[in-house]
Design an enzyme around this catalytic site. Sequence first.
Site, PDB file in Angstrom:
ATOM      1  CG  ASN A  69     130.934  87.456  27.796  1.00 38.87           C
ATOM      2  OD1 ASN A  69     131.056  88.390  28.583  1.00 38.87           O
ATOM      3  ND2 ASN A  69     130.513  87.617  26.544  1.00 38.87           N
ATOM      4  CD1 TRP A  70     130.464  85.613  34.472  1.00 47.49           C
ATOM      5  CD2 TRP A  70     131.049  87.171  35.982  1.00 47.49           C
ATOM      6  NE1 TRP A  70     131.029  84.978  35.551  1.00 47.49           N
ATOM      7  CE2 TRP A  70     131.396  85.901  36.492  1.00 47.49           C
ATOM      8  CE3 TRP A  70     131.326  88.307  36.762  1.00 47.49           C
ATOM      9  CZ2 TRP A  70     132.004  85.739  37.740  1.00 47.49           C
ATOM     10  CZ3 TRP A  70     131.938  88.137  38.001  1.00 47.49           C
ATOM     11  CH2 TRP A  70     132.264  86.863  38.479  1.00 47.49           C
ATOM     12  CE  LYS A  71     126.907  87.370  26.537  1.00 47.88           C
ATOM     13  NZ  LYS A  71     125.956  87.008  25.512  1.00 47.88           N
ATOM     14  CD  GLU A  96     126.035  90.228  23.789  1.00 51.06           C
ATOM     15  OE1 GLU A  96     126.701  90.593  24.774  1.00 51.06           O
ATOM     16  OE2 GLU A  96     125.440  89.127  23.749  1.00 51.06           O
ATOM     17  CD  GLU A 107     130.711  84.068  21.452  1.00 51.17           C
ATOM     18  OE1 GLU A 107     130.484  83.391  22.461  1.00 51.17           O
ATOM     19  OE2 GLU A 107     130.601  85.288  21.422  1.00 51.17           O
ATOM     20  N   GLY A 140     122.540  83.648  23.287  1.00 48.94           N
ATOM     21  CA  GLY A 140     121.455  84.026  24.188  1.00 48.94           C
ATOM     22  C   GLY A 140     120.070  83.626  23.692  1.00 48.94           C
ATOM     23  CB  SER A 185     122.598  78.650  23.263  1.00 48.52           C
ATOM     24  OG  SER A 185     121.908  79.888  23.127  1.00 48.52           O
ATOM     25  N   GLY A 240     128.151  82.366  27.932  1.00 47.44           N
ATOM     26  CA  GLY A 240     127.490  83.544  28.491  1.00 47.44           C
ATOM     27  C   GLY A 240     126.628  83.155  29.681  1.00 47.44           C
ATOM     28  N   GLY A 241     125.325  83.009  29.445  1.00 50.32           N
ATOM     29  CA  GLY A 241     124.351  82.771  30.511  1.00 50.32           C
ATOM     30  C   GLY A 241     124.754  81.688  31.499  1.00 50.32           C
TER      31      GLY A 241
HETATM   32  P1  PGA Z   1     125.339  82.684  25.623  1.00 51.97           P
HETATM   33  O1  PGA Z   1     126.409  83.806  25.249  1.00 51.97           O
HETATM   34  O2  PGA Z   1     126.119  81.484  26.135  1.00 51.97           O
HETATM   35  O3  PGA Z   1     124.484  83.297  26.706  1.00 51.97           O
HETATM   36  O4  PGA Z   1     124.587  82.363  24.392  1.00 51.97           O
HETATM   37  C1  PGA Z   1     127.645  83.475  24.667  1.00 51.97           C
HETATM   38  C2  PGA Z   1     128.423  84.734  24.393  1.00 51.97           C
HETATM   39  O5  PGA Z   1     127.825  85.739  23.986  1.00 51.97           O
HETATM   40  O6  PGA Z   1     129.658  84.780  24.572  1.00 51.97           O
END
Ligand code: PGA
Length: 251
Positions: free
Chosen positions: A9-11, A98, A168, A174, A214, A235-236
């Site tokens: 998920n690149w956001k 989010e 999640e 994050g 994370s 995500g990250g």
């Molecule tokens: P994160 O995000 O791996 O940066 O914690 C996961 C997500 O929000 O899908």
Amino acid sequence: MRRKIVAGNWKMNLNYEEGLSVFSETVNMVQDEINQDVLTIVAAPYIHLSALVKLAERRVQIAAQNCHQQDAGAFTGEISATQLQSIGVSHVIIGHSERRQYFGESDELIAKKVDAALRNSLIPIVCIGELLEERNAGNYFSVIENQLTKATFHLPENQFKNLIIAYEPVWAIGTGLTATPEQAQEIHQFIRTKIAGKYGSAIAENTSILYGGSCNAQNAKALFAMPDIDGGLIGGASLKSRDFLTIIQSF
Ligand code: PGA
């Protein structure tokens, strides 16, 4: 049997050129280095989607991060599942925390978005997870059950079986605070039991339930080793192709 899946998920990250290069590297590495049957999905911002679907292949597919609940109309700034389907997107994240937190998405709205995705032959990746206060208060099982029920249990069996569920915990997203494999497994098993109660054990056993929050190249192996964790929503760590590949290799 259910599929192993790693979804990035690149956001709201990466400009157009950066997105193309991260995605091309990811596809090349999957082709060269992954022998296992793992589905990789990249959920990119809207600006990238039509370019990425042209570079996608059977094992690396493209998701949007959201869609509108209607198929068309006067909704300035929104994108519909119908539009996403028309450019070859195959999956869509629905109900990410989010979206819930910053854009006020409720379980009722999320249920409508799940319907819109399915109506347009997109596979929804439905996100659920508790807040830190809910974890500390000890009522996280009921929070998870409530989200799962309201967002998805209105579906008939033949539609529910298309879903991917992502657990999640919001306190882990994050923050660098990952749920331990045992904490995640406890919830994944709980989710699967609830699905079995509603749709039967065959559907529950075939539903992929991903962990997100994370998850990274260091901890993915221990998480994915748990019996009810079928992969991750990343995500990250999905923004760096080598880290993302290490996660895809963690089964
Ligand atoms: P994160 O995000 O791996 O940066 O914690 C996961 C997500 O929000 O899908």
